[in-house]
Motif scaffolding. Structure first.
Motif, mmCIF file in Angstrom:
data_model
loop_
_atom_site.group_PDB
_atom_site.id
_atom_site.type_symbol
_atom_site.label_atom_id
_atom_site.label_comp_id
_atom_site.label_asym_id
_atom_site.label_seq_id
_atom_site.Cartn_x
_atom_site.Cartn_y
_atom_site.Cartn_z
ATOM 1 N N LEU A 34 0.811 -1.220 0.000
ATOM 2 C CA LEU A 34 0.000 0.000 0.000
ATOM 3 C C LEU A 34 0.847 1.274 0.000
ATOM 4 N N ARG A 37 0.073 3.647 -2.670
ATOM 5 C CA ARG A 37 -1.154 4.407 -2.445
ATOM 6 C C ARG A 37 -0.841 5.705 -1.680
ATOM 7 N N ALA A 40 0.720 8.128 -4.059
ATOM 8 C CA ALA A 40 -0.295 8.632 -4.994
ATOM 9 C C ALA A 40 -1.111 9.736 -4.343
ATOM 10 N N TRP A 114 -7.583 1.445 -1.157
ATOM 11 C CA TRP A 114 -7.672 2.736 -1.851
ATOM 12 C C TRP A 114 -7.987 3.876 -0.898
ATOM 13 N N VAL A 117 -5.117 6.249 -0.217
ATOM 14 C CA VAL A 117 -4.918 7.392 -1.122
ATOM 15 C C VAL A 117 -5.666 8.601 -0.599
#
Length: 290
Positions: A34, A37, A40, A114, A117
């Protein structure tokens, strides 16, 4: 330049600490998958902050002088509100920052992760937008982007952010231990003084635009002693938003804000000085959990 360096250092270190906590905890729980993520979310946050800065820098050029002054004064006051909230928020939550983030990571890491993020974006993006808004408010909407003031502001905040990144890398590697409680306390006091000057500057812009009453002649004029374009006047103006010819309303706003915030912040700091909260510098040691 120093005021912008200070805001870049303060906001940059907050963001860097958050990223460090995110990375350290994901490594600890063996969710290295992760980490992308996190980066990002950080990249999106930086892009949004740069976008906000670009809009603030070039957006007002087509406006009339009055509209520019209203926009500049209004956003200066908003920036003061953001910085004040940030100073008091960190003063209250610094010791629990790592714990709260870990709880958020546990929830966000579920499934494909997610949510990491979004968590990284919101955590870092807030600092970036606050920085863009505050730095822009110290320069003003009518400043030429090629002027010395604009470049000085940009250089100051960039150096502050770079310093924050270096400090966080040293903390993460265990090469540096700093008392973050004292750091955020003293920078909090400094930013309150800086924000008081930005508030007075914003009030002056709104008065020039006719959005606030001018209350007649300036309260005093010491421009003969400290010329606003001189070395000392420019230094005080850049650091504290000093003006040698303030209006009564500017002085009243400056005094009320400064006295009120200093009293409340001092009470907050003293309330944290107890045996139970003596470890308020814990965020500096968070990377050791990796």
């Amino acid at each position: 330049m120093f005021a912008n360096y200070l805001i870049g250092l303060r906001e940059g270190l907050e963001a860097a600490l958050i990223v460090g906590i995110l990375i350290a905890y994901l490594v600890k729980i063996d969710r290295r998958d992760l980490l992308g993520r996190v980066w990002a979310g950080v990249a999106i946050a930086i892009a949004v902050a740069l976008g906000v800065g670009a809009i603030l820098t070039w957006g007002p050029y087509g406006l009339s002088f009055q509209a520019q002054e209203i926009l500049g004064g209004g956003l200066s006051i908003v920036a003061v509100g953001f910085v004040t909230w940030m100073v008091f928020w960190m003063g209250r939550t610094a010791k629990d920052l790592a714990t709260n983030l870990r709880s958020g990571i546990d929830r966000a890491a579920q499934g494909a992760g997610w949510g990491i993020v979004l968590l990284a974006f919101l955590s870092v993006g807030r600092e970036g937008v606050e920085t863009a808004l505050f730095v822009w408010s110290t320069v003003g909407p009518s400043s030429d982007t090629s002027s010395g003031a604009a470049w000085g502001a940009f250089t100051g905040v960039l150096l502050g952010i770079l310093t924050a990144v270096v400090l966080e890398l040293l903390i993460y590697r265990g090469l540096l231990r700093i008392n973050l409680s004292k750091f955020f306390t003293w920078t909090g006091y400094a930013l309150i003084v800086v924000a008081a000057g930005v508030l007075a500057y914003g009030v002056g812009d709104l008065q020039e635009a006719g959005a606030l009453p001018s209350w007649g002649a300036p309260l005093y004029d010491i421009s003969g002693v400290i010329p606003p374009t001189g070395v000392l006047g420019s230094l005080l103006g850049g650091l504290f938003g000093f003006t040698p010819i303030p209006t009564p309303l500017q002085v009243v706003a400056w005094v009320l804000y400064l006295v009120t915030c200093l009293i409340l912040f001092t009470r907050l700091v003293r309330s944290k000085k107890s045996p139970a909260t003596a470890s308020a510098s814990a965020p500096a040691t968070v990377p050791e959990t990796a």
